[in-house]
Design a protein around this motif. Structure first.
Motif, PDB file in Angstrom:
ATOM      1  N   ILE A   4     -38.002  14.518 -48.769  1.00  0.00           N
ATOM      2  CA  ILE A   4     -36.519  14.067 -49.002  1.00  0.00           C
ATOM      3  C   ILE A   4     -35.567  14.743 -47.930  1.00  0.00           C
ATOM      4  O   ILE A   4     -35.788  15.858 -47.409  1.00  0.00           O
ATOM      5  CB  ILE A   4     -36.139  15.298 -50.501  1.00  0.00           C
ATOM      6  N   ASP A   5     -34.802  14.006 -47.597  1.00  0.00           N
ATOM      7  CA  ASP A   5     -33.619  14.552 -46.476  1.00  0.00           C
ATOM      8  C   ASP A   5     -32.438  13.787 -46.861  1.00  0.00           C
ATOM      9  O   ASP A   5     -32.162  12.761 -47.329  1.00  0.00           O
ATOM     10  CB  ASP A   5     -34.185  13.621 -45.219  1.00  0.00           C
ATOM     11  N   GLN A   6     -31.311  14.624 -46.407  1.00  0.00           N
ATOM     12  CA  GLN A   6     -29.976  14.241 -46.832  1.00  0.00           C
ATOM     13  C   GLN A   6     -29.739  13.375 -45.564  1.00  0.00           C
ATOM     14  O   GLN A   6     -29.868  13.671 -44.456  1.00  0.00           O
ATOM     15  CB  GLN A   6     -29.005  15.223 -46.741  1.00  0.00           C
ATOM     16  N   VAL A   7     -29.203  12.233 -45.780  1.00  0.00           N
ATOM     17  CA  VAL A   7     -29.013  11.177 -44.657  1.00  0.00           C
ATOM     18  C   VAL A   7     -27.440  10.718 -44.725  1.00  0.00           C
ATOM     19  O   VAL A   7     -27.205   9.887 -43.834  1.00  0.00           O
ATOM     20  CB  VAL A   7     -29.690   9.866 -44.667  1.00  0.00           C
ATOM     21  N   GLY A   8     -26.640  11.399 -45.391  1.00  0.00           N
ATOM     22  CA  GLY A   8     -25.057  10.800 -45.486  1.00  0.00           C
ATOM     23  C   GLY A   8     -24.452  12.120 -46.591  1.00  0.00           C
ATOM     24  O   GLY A   8     -25.192  12.808 -47.105  1.00  0.00           O
ATOM     25  N   ASP A   9     -23.174  11.884 -46.670  1.00  0.00           N
ATOM     26  CA  ASP A   9     -22.559  12.718 -47.423  1.00  0.00           C
ATOM     27  C   ASP A   9     -22.961  12.486 -49.117  1.00  0.00           C
ATOM     28  O   ASP A   9     -22.784  11.378 -49.457  1.00  0.00           O
ATOM     29  CB  ASP A   9     -21.072  12.362 -47.354  1.00  0.00           C
ATOM     30  N   SER A  10     -23.651  13.366 -49.390  1.00  0.00           N
ATOM     31  CA  SER A  10     -24.347  13.130 -50.880  1.00  0.00           C
ATOM     32  C   SER A  10     -25.241  11.986 -51.034  1.00  0.00           C
ATOM     33  O   SER A  10     -25.397  11.442 -52.136  1.00  0.00           O
ATOM     34  CB  SER A  10     -23.339  13.012 -51.903  1.00  0.00           C
ATOM     35  N   ILE A  11     -25.919  11.618 -49.905  1.00  0.00           N
ATOM     36  CA  ILE A  11     -26.718  10.614 -50.003  1.00  0.00           C
ATOM     37  C   ILE A  11     -28.039  11.292 -49.378  1.00  0.00           C
ATOM     38  O   ILE A  11     -28.303  11.526 -48.413  1.00  0.00           O
ATOM     39  CB  ILE A  11     -26.428   9.378 -48.967  1.00  0.00           C
ATOM     40  N   TYR A  12     -29.110  11.089 -50.444  1.00  0.00           N
ATOM     41  CA  TYR A  12     -30.359  11.512 -49.906  1.00  0.00           C
ATOM     42  C   TYR A  12     -31.574  10.217 -49.867  1.00  0.00           C
ATOM     43  O   TYR A  12     -31.471   9.673 -50.930  1.00  0.00           O
ATOM     44  CB  TYR A  12     -30.911  12.496 -50.989  1.00  0.00           C
ATOM     45  N   ARG A  13     -32.379  10.606 -48.808  1.00  0.00           N
ATOM     46  CA  ARG A  13     -33.437   9.608 -48.614  1.00  0.00           C
ATOM     47  C   ARG A  13     -34.824  10.039 -49.165  1.00  0.00           C
ATOM     48  O   ARG A  13     -35.080  11.412 -48.789  1.00  0.00           O
ATOM     49  CB  ARG A  13     -33.669   9.205 -47.169  1.00  0.00           C
ATOM     50  N   ILE A  14     -35.346   9.692 -50.096  1.00  0.00           N
ATOM     51  CA  ILE A  14     -36.645   9.916 -50.843  1.00  0.00           C
ATOM     52  C   ILE A  14     -37.847   9.017 -50.279  1.00  0.00           C
ATOM     53  O   ILE A  14     -37.673   7.922 -50.607  1.00  0.00           O
ATOM     54  CB  ILE A  14     -36.498  10.106 -52.103  1.00  0.00           C
ATOM     55  N   SER A  15     -38.479   9.425 -49.230  1.00  0.00           N
ATOM     56  CA  SER A  15     -39.367   8.432 -48.558  1.00  0.00           C
ATOM     57  C   SER A  15     -40.864   9.164 -49.040  1.00  0.00           C
ATOM     58  O   SER A  15     -41.355  10.093 -48.637  1.00  0.00           O
ATOM     59  CB  SER A  15     -39.177   8.893 -47.046  1.00  0.00           C
ATOM     60  N   VAL A  16     -41.689   7.798 -49.187  1.00  0.00           N
ATOM     61  CA  VAL A  16     -43.072   7.963 -49.459  1.00  0.00           C
ATOM     62  C   VAL A  16     -43.712   7.080 -48.465  1.00  0.00           C
ATOM     63  O   VAL A  16     -43.373   5.791 -48.245  1.00  0.00           O
ATOM     64  CB  VAL A  16     -43.366   7.368 -50.817  1.00  0.00           C
ATOM     65  N   PHE A  17     -44.573   7.696 -47.520  1.00  0.00           N
ATOM     66  CA  PHE A  17     -45.424   6.880 -46.608  1.00  0.00           C
ATOM     67  C   PHE A  17     -46.844   6.428 -46.910  1.00  0.00           C
ATOM     68  O   PHE A  17     -47.355   7.332 -47.835  1.00  0.00           O
ATOM     69  CB  PHE A  17     -45.595   7.660 -45.268  1.00  0.00           C
ATOM     70  N   ALA A  18     -46.875   4.976 -46.717  1.00  0.00           N
ATOM     71  CA  ALA A  18     -48.387   4.732 -47.465  1.00  0.00           C
ATOM     72  C   ALA A  18     -49.163   4.387 -46.116  1.00  0.00           C
ATOM     73  O   ALA A  18     -48.671   3.311 -45.375  1.00  0.00           O
ATOM     74  CB  ALA A  18     -48.106   3.343 -48.125  1.00  0.00           C
ATOM     75  N   PRO A  19     -49.921   5.182 -45.746  1.00  0.00           N
ATOM     76  CA  PRO A  19     -50.385   4.912 -44.564  1.00  0.00           C
ATOM     77  C   PRO A  19     -51.465   3.662 -44.476  1.00  0.00           C
ATOM     78  O   PRO A  19     -51.564   3.043 -43.178  1.00  0.00           O
ATOM     79  CB  PRO A  19     -51.628   6.134 -44.348  1.00  0.00           C
ATOM     80  N   GLU A  20     -52.005   3.340 -45.561  1.00  0.00           N
ATOM     81  CA  GLU A  20     -52.888   1.858 -45.517  1.00  0.00           C
ATOM     82  C   GLU A  20     -52.099   0.834 -45.401  1.00  0.00           C
ATOM     83  O   GLU A  20     -52.350  -0.184 -44.931  1.00  0.00           O
ATOM     84  CB  GLU A  20     -53.666   1.939 -47.026  1.00  0.00           C
ATOM     85  N   LYS A  21     -50.849   0.870 -45.806  1.00  0.00           N
ATOM     86  CA  LYS A  21     -49.749  -0.322 -45.564  1.00  0.00           C
ATOM     87  C   LYS A  21     -48.969  -0.215 -44.075  1.00  0.00           C
ATOM     88  O   LYS A  21     -48.419  -1.075 -43.798  1.00  0.00           O
ATOM     89  CB  LYS A  21     -48.806  -0.378 -46.603  1.00  0.00           C
ATOM     90  N   ARG A  22     -49.174   1.231 -43.714  1.00  0.00           N
ATOM     91  CA  ARG A  22     -48.427   1.286 -42.400  1.00  0.00           C
ATOM     92  C   ARG A  22     -46.918   1.096 -42.569  1.00  0.00           C
ATOM     93  O   ARG A  22     -46.480   0.627 -41.625  1.00  0.00           O
ATOM     94  CB  ARG A  22     -49.044   0.779 -41.126  1.00  0.00           C
ATOM     95  N   ILE A  23     -46.417   1.563 -43.719  1.00  0.00           N
ATOM     96  CA  ILE A  23     -44.789   1.520 -43.710  1.00  0.00           C
ATOM     97  C   ILE A  23     -44.512   2.518 -44.883  1.00  0.00           C
ATOM     98  O   ILE A  23     -45.287   3.040 -45.641  1.00  0.00           O
ATOM     99  CB  ILE A  23     -44.655   0.068 -44.309  1.00  0.00           C
TER     100      ILE A  23
END
Ligand SMILES: [Fe+2]
Ligand SMILES: [Fe+2]
Length: 243
Positions: A4-23
């Motif tokens: 979870i990272d804040q990437v803007g004013d009250s905007i949060y990025r929730i990111s899941v990395f899928a190693p098998e898909k490399r994305i």
């Protein structure tokens, strides 16, 4: 674990990395009077995404779940998010409502939007851009007028595990990935949208796969789309069709 990272004013990025898909698969929470979740992740990712959303705000407060197009990574968790948030509305393009969400195993509220329609979240105002065939018939993007942030879903992505903000020009990698995956049928609908986006004074791009791009980095990606081959060439996820 979702990052979870804040990437803007009250905007949060929730990111899941899928190693098998490399994305990586990103969801965005816009924390506002009427909070929005921009794409949900795939059905099997729901618990992980929901846990991460709950660290930003109570998921039962979500007022809008934005579905940029009907594909599992964009909307696989929508049913469970709207089941928990009783007042939540699914927002998709008018085409998406007509051909998918109103014709599906889902009886909750759906708002089909046309180009230029706005949803007021409180501080943020999401304006919708219909972008058919980038890369689905029902595709749309959301543009937050308040922060001048674009949520383009699968446009301007970068493969691999990326930090929350990307300062590199990975435009060529993007085009190679699109081409190998067979994501876009044709150039014209994409370049038409790219030309339109150039008129919007975009400050941030928050793609669904990869990291967010500040405005000074975006031109490298636009240039790549205008100069590199990126459309379907007979391969689908790297596998060449036999004919
Ligand atoms: Fe997609
Ligand atoms: Fe996607």
């Amino acid at each position: 674990m979702a990052r979870i990272d804040q990437v803007g004013d009250s905007i949060y990025r929730i990111s899941v990395f899928a190693p098998e898909k490399r994305i990586c698969f990103n969801q965005f929470v816009i924390d506002d009077e009427r909070p929005a979740l921009v794409h949900t992740g795939m059905y099997p990712m729901y618990e992980e995404v929901r846990t991460a959303v709950s660290q930003v705000l109570d998921p039962s407060r979500l007022a809008y779940v934005i579905v940029p197009h009907f594909e599992a990574d964009e909307c696989g968790g929508m049913g469970r998010f709207v089941a928990e948030a009783k007042q939540a509305v699914l927002v998709c393009s008018a085409t998406g409502a007509r051909i998918n969400l109103l014709q599906w195993d889902y009886a909750g509220p759906v708002k089909g939007v046309q180009d230029g329609d706005v949803v007021d979240l409180g501080k943020h105002r999401l304006r919708f851009i219909e972008t058919p065939h980038v890369h689905h018939w029902d595709s749309m993007m959301a543009f937050d007028e308040t922060t001048r942030s674009l949520f383009p879903s699968d446009l301007f992505i970068q493969p691999g595990e990326q930090p929350p903000v990307v300062h590199e020009n990975l435009g060529k990698d993007m085009c190679q990935w699109y081409r190998a995956a067979g994501l876009f049928a044709g150039e014209r609908p994409v370049l038409r949208v790219v030309d339109y986006l150039a008129t919007l004074d975009i400050q941030w791009v928050h793609p669904m796969h990869g990291g967010s791009l500040p405005s000074d980095i975006l031109p490298g990606y636009v240039h790549a789309l205008r100069t590199e081959p990126f459309v379907f060439d007979g391969r689908i996820f790297g596998r060449a069709l036999p004919w």
